[in-house]
Design an enzyme around this catalytic site. Structure first.
Site, PDB file in Angstrom:
ATOM      1  CG  HIS A  75      -1.701  -1.152   1.551  1.00  0.00           C
ATOM      2  ND1 HIS A  75      -2.876  -1.450   0.888  1.00  0.00           N
ATOM      3  CD2 HIS A  75      -1.546  -2.126   2.488  1.00  0.00           C
ATOM      4  CE1 HIS A  75      -3.408  -2.549   1.392  1.00  0.00           C
ATOM      5  NE2 HIS A  75      -2.629  -2.989   2.356  1.00  0.00           N
TER       6      HIS A  75
HETATM    7  O1  RIB Z   1      -5.166  -0.387   5.169  1.00  0.00           O
HETATM    8  C1  RIB Z   1      -3.798  -0.426   4.891  1.00  0.00           C
HETATM    9  C2  RIB Z   1      -3.078   0.665   5.612  1.00  0.00           C
HETATM   10  O2  RIB Z   1      -3.242   0.504   7.030  1.00  0.00           O
HETATM   11  C3  RIB Z   1      -1.560   0.656   5.381  1.00  0.00           C
HETATM   12  O3  RIB Z   1      -1.074   1.960   5.456  1.00  0.00           O
HETATM   13  C4  RIB Z   1      -1.051  -0.145   6.545  1.00  0.00           C
HETATM   14  O4  RIB Z   1       0.309   0.175   6.869  1.00  0.00           O
HETATM   15  C5  RIB Z   1      -1.961   0.313   7.643  1.00  0.00           C
HETATM   16  O5  RIB Z   1      -1.477   1.559   8.135  1.00  0.00           O
END
Ligand code: RIB
Ligand code: CA
Length: 318
Positions: free
Chosen positions: A248
């Site tokens: 992500h």
């Molecule tokens: O939903 C994914 C996000 O939530 C990413 O940034 C992960 O590191 C958590 O922070």
């Protein structure tokens, strides 16, 4: 000979966290960027551990970037955490040495205010966790809103959630903070799950990253990142049946380095703060049904091969 443009000043604000850690590494392999500081928040795990994890990640590459601890809880909501995804330390997987450095005394929100005021219209914020630090900064110093160049946030989703059916984790952690940012008027790019789930760290992509350490004179970074991604894959293999975890957070930094890898669309978006079953949902007006003026560029498509090519090449620079 054409002079290179001055590096773009950025602040990384996150909850390391495997993918936040990779974002920190990528940002430090980018001469196009000047990382002014890393600010931390509760999120994947508690603030003490996310702050330690930021220091551990910087130590891996010998970076002296200052770290500023921020919020240890949301503005109003009860604190969530994601040890089920990131392990008890928040950075489970490879054994990493304890950090020699400590965080600065200054609170993350005050650091953000300080840097934005010192560099009006120049600072880009890359939050990759709950938005509590940014919301605190905006409420403490409303004058900074028109002075922030851009916010590129990993969070939210154009469609389904990953912590509730409606909400993505970062948005759900602090819906009120997210709505403060979404209504701030600051130019905002949102990398939601609909985009980040296109960037799976498959075994083949992990192998290419691990191979960096096998090169003559290669650093440990490739091996460490491969170990982090293999741990990160486990939750996603069980929960979603995917052949890896979605990387992500580094998409935010990659967006600054290679925007051509992404397709975004301007649209109006707001965060559900109702406290009901859809709380934390980022309601993105894809078809302009509200007629409201767009307040975000929402990421729709990711060139995943191009992203991993960029990430692997940059990690190879350590
Ligand atoms: O939903 C994914 C996000 O939530 C990413 O940034 C992960 O590191 C958590 O922070
Ligand atoms: Ca994160």
């Amino acid at each position: 000979m054409a002079l290179s443009p001055a590096p773009r000043p950025v602040i990384l604000d996150g909850d390391p966290g495997h993918d936040d850690a990779v974002n920190i590494l990528l940002a430090h392999a980018a001469p196009e960027l000047e990382v002014l500081g890393v600010s931390t928040t509760y999120g994947n795990v508690g603030l003490e551990r996310t702050t330690r994890n930021a220091l551990v990640t910087l130590e891996l590459i010998g970076a002296r970037t200052p770290v500023y601890a921020g919020a240890d809880r949301p503005l109003l909501a009860a604190r969530l955490s994601a040890e089920s995804v990131h392990g008890q330390t928040g950075l489970d997987g490879p054994l990493l040495p304890s950090p020699a450095r400590e965080a600065q005394e200054l609170h993350a929100a005050l650091f953000i205010i300080q840097e934005v005021r010192a560099r009006p219209h120049q600072v880009t914020l890359l939050p990759t966790g709950p938005l509590t630090n940014l919301a605190l900064a905006l409420r403490l110093a409303p004058d900074i809103a028109p002075l922030i160049k851009q916010i590129v946030w990993m969070g939210g989703s154009l469609d389904v959630g990953n912590w509730t059916p409606a909400a993505e984790f970062n948005a759900l952690c602090d819906p009120h903070a997210a709505q403060i940012v979404f209504s701030s008027g600051v130019p905002l790019v949102m990398f939601g799950l609909n985009a980040t789930h296109q960037a799976i760290a498959t075994p083949q992509r992990i192998a290419a990253i691990r191979a960096l350490s096998g090169r003559q004179g290669g650093s440990d970074v490739g091996e460490v990142v491969a170990g982090l991604l293999e741990f990160f894959a486990e939750h996603h293999r069980v929960r979603y049946g995917w052949d890896g975890g979605p990387l992500h957070d580094p998409l935010t930094c990659a967006y600054l380095l290679a925007p051509e890898l992404f397709v975004t669309q301007p649209m109006y978006a707001e965060v559900d703060t109702s406290g009901g079953p859809s709380s934390g949902r980022t309601n993105c007006d894809l078809w302009n049904l509200t007629g409201n003026v767009p307040n975000a560029e929402v990421a729709l498509q990711v060139d995943a091969d191009g992203f991993y090519e960029l990430l692997t090449e940059r990690l190879g620079r350590f």
